[in-house]
Enzyme design. Structure first.
Site, mmCIF file in Angstrom:
data_model
loop_
_atom_site.group_PDB
_atom_site.id
_atom_site.type_symbol
_atom_site.label_atom_id
_atom_site.label_comp_id
_atom_site.label_asym_id
_atom_site.label_seq_id
_atom_site.Cartn_x
_atom_site.Cartn_y
_atom_site.Cartn_z
ATOM 1 N N TYR A 238 8.071 -7.528 -44.280
ATOM 2 C CA TYR A 238 7.050 -7.464 -43.231
ATOM 3 C C TYR A 238 5.984 -8.510 -43.527
ATOM 4 C CZ TYR A 238 3.061 -6.341 -40.427
ATOM 5 O OH TYR A 238 2.007 -6.459 -39.557
ATOM 6 N N TYR B 121 -3.384 -4.376 -43.384
ATOM 7 C CA TYR B 121 -4.283 -3.416 -42.727
ATOM 8 C C TYR B 121 -4.792 -2.422 -43.748
ATOM 9 C CZ TYR B 121 -5.775 -0.034 -39.153
ATOM 10 O OH TYR B 121 -6.507 0.817 -38.360
ATOM 11 N N GLY C 89 16.495 -1.105 7.809
ATOM 12 C CA GLY C 89 16.493 -1.248 9.267
ATOM 13 C C GLY C 89 17.683 -2.123 9.676
ATOM 14 N N GLN D 80 -5.614 -0.017 2.671
ATOM 15 C CA GLN D 80 -5.144 0.855 3.747
ATOM 16 C C GLN D 80 -5.304 2.269 3.192
ATOM 17 O OE1 GLN D 80 -0.896 1.002 4.221
ATOM 18 N NE2 GLN D 80 -1.002 1.324 6.432
ATOM 19 N N ARG E 127 3.029 -5.834 -63.080
ATOM 20 C CA ARG E 127 3.957 -4.718 -63.131
ATOM 21 C C ARG E 127 3.887 -4.112 -64.521
ATOM 22 N NH1 ARG E 127 8.893 -8.653 -64.326
ATOM 23 N NH2 ARG E 127 9.097 -9.329 -62.182
ATOM 24 N N ALA F 152 0.814 -1.229 0.000
ATOM 25 C CA ALA F 152 0.000 0.000 0.000
ATOM 26 C C ALA F 152 0.839 1.266 0.000
ATOM 27 C CB ALA F 152 -0.924 0.000 1.205
ATOM 28 N N ARG G 91 9.511 7.292 -3.647
ATOM 29 C CA ARG G 91 10.921 7.299 -4.026
ATOM 30 C C ARG G 91 11.178 6.785 -5.441
ATOM 31 N NH1 ARG G 91 12.842 4.393 1.441
ATOM 32 N NH2 ARG G 91 10.663 3.729 1.322
ATOM 33 N N THR H 142 4.116 0.104 8.226
ATOM 34 C CA THR H 142 3.997 -1.331 7.956
ATOM 35 C C THR H 142 3.228 -2.072 9.062
ATOM 36 O OG1 THR H 142 6.277 -1.468 8.788
ATOM 37 C CG2 THR H 142 5.987 -1.590 6.425
HETATM 38 C C1 UD1 Z 1 11.222 -1.539 5.386
HETATM 39 C C2 UD1 Z 1 11.583 -1.899 6.843
HETATM 40 C C3 UD1 Z 1 13.097 -1.909 6.999
HETATM 41 C C4 UD1 Z 1 13.685 -2.933 6.034
HETATM 42 C C5 UD1 Z 1 13.234 -2.639 4.594
HETATM 43 C C6 UD1 Z 1 13.638 -3.800 3.703
HETATM 44 C C7 UD1 Z 1 9.790 -1.043 8.254
HETATM 45 C C8 UD1 Z 1 9.349 0.005 9.172
HETATM 46 N N1 UD1 Z 1 10.986 -0.917 7.736
HETATM 47 O O1 UD1 Z 1 11.709 -0.232 5.141
HETATM 48 O O2 UD1 Z 1 13.431 -2.291 8.327
HETATM 49 O O3 UD1 Z 1 15.099 -2.907 6.143
HETATM 50 O O4 UD1 Z 1 11.817 -2.518 4.516
HETATM 51 O O5 UD1 Z 1 13.389 -3.508 2.358
HETATM 52 O O6 UD1 Z 1 9.038 -1.975 8.004
HETATM 53 N N2 UD1 Z 1 3.694 -0.392 3.094
HETATM 54 C C9 UD1 Z 1 2.339 -0.430 3.265
HETATM 55 N N3 UD1 Z 1 1.744 0.494 4.074
HETATM 56 C C10 UD1 Z 1 2.450 1.461 4.722
HETATM 57 C C11 UD1 Z 1 3.846 1.490 4.539
HETATM 58 C C12 UD1 Z 1 4.433 0.543 3.725
HETATM 59 O O7 UD1 Z 1 1.650 -1.286 2.702
HETATM 60 O O8 UD1 Z 1 1.825 2.267 5.422
HETATM 61 C C13 UD1 Z 1 4.334 -1.397 2.225
HETATM 62 C C14 UD1 Z 1 5.051 -0.793 1.046
HETATM 63 O O9 UD1 Z 1 4.221 -0.736 -0.095
HETATM 64 C C15 UD1 Z 1 6.226 -1.734 0.836
HETATM 65 C C16 UD1 Z 1 6.473 -2.306 2.217
HETATM 66 O O10 UD1 Z 1 5.312 -2.058 2.979
HETATM 67 O O11 UD1 Z 1 5.892 -2.783 -0.042
HETATM 68 C C17 UD1 Z 1 7.699 -1.685 2.900
HETATM 69 O O12 UD1 Z 1 7.501 -0.285 3.025
HETATM 70 P P1 UD1 Z 1 8.664 0.751 2.690
HETATM 71 O O13 UD1 Z 1 8.126 2.111 2.942
HETATM 72 O O14 UD1 Z 1 9.230 0.468 1.386
HETATM 73 O O15 UD1 Z 1 9.689 0.402 3.864
HETATM 74 P P2 UD1 Z 1 11.266 0.634 3.867
HETATM 75 O O16 UD1 Z 1 11.534 2.044 4.206
HETATM 76 O O17 UD1 Z 1 11.864 0.085 2.651
HETATM 77 CA CA CA Z 2 11.040 -0.739 0.728
#
Ligand code: UD1
Ligand code: CA
Length: 449
Positions: free
Chosen positions: A353, A374, A144, A76, A427, A11, A16, A82
């Site tokens: 072609y 065509y 993380g 969401q 021709r 979601a 980025r 997450t």
């Molecule tokens: C996340 C992890 C980080 C890890 C990294 C690995 C958390 C807080 N951090 O960071 O520790 O090293 O992934 O790639 O989990 N998403 C939702 N709803 C939200 C936020 C995110 O569905 O409200 C989904 C995003 O679409 C994505 C995934 O969760 O597919 C991860 O979210 P993203 O914002 O990319 O987390 P990172 O900053 O990459």
């Molecule tokens: Ca990510």
């Protein structure tokens, strides 16, 4: 046997990657990121699956419905983190069996392999309440970090934005792939807050929460090239490259010769037989099957096509969807073929072609021949029988049928059927004026003097 529920988080906004298209739909090797994640999960024994999507993600939801019809889709509305997305997943799942587990996958981590997921599932089966997949990152920025205490016990995950200088130096990172005892997840998730740099509810705070409860928490390590997270276009390119290397290795392990593998771009569904030779710089779209012994020369582009045994394609050939090329056929340079059946041993050697057509066995299509399929409103078919010969620079205006063994004189514009064995010719008759040029030039030089 425990039941395994799965929650896939997709979601997040594509902030980025800087596109309006949702991140989940960006593709590597011809398959969207989210589809890669679903494919890996589909080889596990999953009882129930929820995919979390965000607002304006109807195309993502369509993808989920196509690939995993049993999946529950939950929205969401606001990307609060997450942990919040996981909470929504748990809500729609309702109560599971008391000893079930929940696997959480991120939709932006497409390279994960089933056997690694199985290791994580096994960790929960063997008694851990939380299991995290970690990896040593070449560049840990943005991930993380896995925090261990002085006794070496895994105690927390610290998000990049919240980490101290010292913690940022840690290169062991969280892949984002986690599994939980469902009961533990249900009990602890509501207590996770959002007092952090991003003001988000972090699923990664589950580690600290479980440790504080004295629960068994486990981390497993895997290779970085299974867990690269796609946040930016550069990450997408890197994940694509890793996937390409896997596919190239797979093709070569199956007995195909890739002369410069790093220049061949495959799709996840490319099927490449043994004794195939692929020269440098060839691109595969979805749905390509190369039977054994096929040679694809440089700078060819193939999509949704089956190429028969020992056929030769290219260089510089473009084979478009819906085309079947027969055994030992030869398709040469600057030939484009679309939605056509080219039968055994047919030859289309140069600059042609062929669209919406059938070309019979051993038939030869000369340089510059074109099917005019065509008329500006609809497409029509051209049928060319076996052992026919279509002379160079002919235009075949469809719908039209050229009979078996017929011959089309070069430069003809053919708009009516040609019977088997006949010569079709259209021709202007050639005229010759003897001495014309001599007279012309003499007149010219007299006028000048
Ligand atoms: C996340 C992890 C980080 C890890 C990294 C690995 C958390 C807080 N951090 O960071 O520790 O090293 O992934 O790639 O989990 N998403 C939702 N709803 C939200 C936020 C995110 O569905 O409200 C989904 C995003 O679409 C994505 C995934 O969760 O597919 C991860 O979210 P993203 O914002 O990319 O987390 P990172 O900053 O990459
Ligand atoms: Ca990510």
């Amino acid at each position: 046997m425990r039941q395994t529920d799965l929650i896939i988080l997709a979601a997040g906004k594509a902030t980025r990657v800087r596109t309006t298209r949702p991140k989940a739909l960006h593709a590597i090797a011809g398959r969207p990121l989210l589809a890669h994640v679903m494919t890996a999960a589909q080889s596990l024994d999953i009882s129930r699956v929820v995919v979390i999507t965000g607002p304006q993600m109807a195309p993502v939801e369509d993808l989920v419905r196509r690939q995993w019809p049993d999946a529950i889709i939950a929205r969401q509305q606001k990307a609060l983190g997450t942990a919040d997305a996981t909470r929504i997943g748990l809500e729609v799942l309702g109560q599971g069996l008391p000893d079930s587990m929940t696997l959480v996958l991120y939709g932006d981590t497409p390279l994960i392999e089933p056997k690694t997921l199985q290791r994580l599932v096994a960790a929960i089966k063997n008694g851990a309440q939380v299991a995290v997949l970690a990896f040593r990152a070449r560049d840990p920025a943005g991930y993380g970090r896995m925090i261990h205490d002085e006794t070496g016990a895994f105690v927390a995950i610290r998000e990049d934005a919240d980490a101290t200088e010292q913690e940022r130096a840690i290169d062991l990172c969280n892949s984002g792939i986690m599994a939980f005892g469902s009961k533990t997840l249900r009990n602890l998730l509501p207590h996770i807050g959002n007092r952090n740099a991003a003001c988000e509810f972090y699923l990664t705070d589950m580690i600290g929460a479980a440790v504080a409860e004295g629960l068994k928490v486990k981390s497993l390590e895997c290779r970085e090239d299974e867990v690269v997270g796609v946040n930016t276009q550069a990450d997408l390119a890197r994940a694509g490259e890793i996937m390409q290397n896997r596919l190239r290795a797979h093709a070569m392990a199956g007995g195909a010769c890739l002369i410069a593998p790093e220049t061949v771009f495959l799709c996840v569904d490319s099927q490449i037989g043994h004794d195939v030779v692929i020269e440098p710089h060839v691109i595969f779209g979805p749905g390509v099957v190369l039977e054994p012994g096929v040679v694809v020369r440089s700078f060819s582009y193939l999509e949704s096509t089956t190429i028969g045994r020992d056929a030769q394609i290219g260089p510089f050939a473009r084979i478009r969807p819906g085309t079947q090329i027969g055994v030992e056929a030869h398709i040469g340079n600057f030939v484009e073929i679309k939605n056509s059946q080219i039968h055994t041993g047919a030859k289309i050697g140069h600059v042609a072609y062929i669209g919406d057509s059938e070309v019979g066995e051993r038939t030869n299509i000369g340089a510059g021949a074109i099917t005019c399929n065509y008329d500006g409103l609809s497409k029509h078919r051209t049928l060319i029988g076996k052992d026919a010969f279509v002379g160079s620079n002919s235009s075949l205006i469809a719908p039209v049928t050229i009979g078996e063994g017929a011959y089309i004189g070069s430069g003809s514009v053919i708009s009516r059927d040609v019977a088997p064995g006949a010569l079709g010719l259209s021709r202007a008759r050639q005229v010759e004026k003897p001495g014309f040029m001599t007279r012309f030039l003499t007149r010219g030089s007299k006028a000048k003097s």
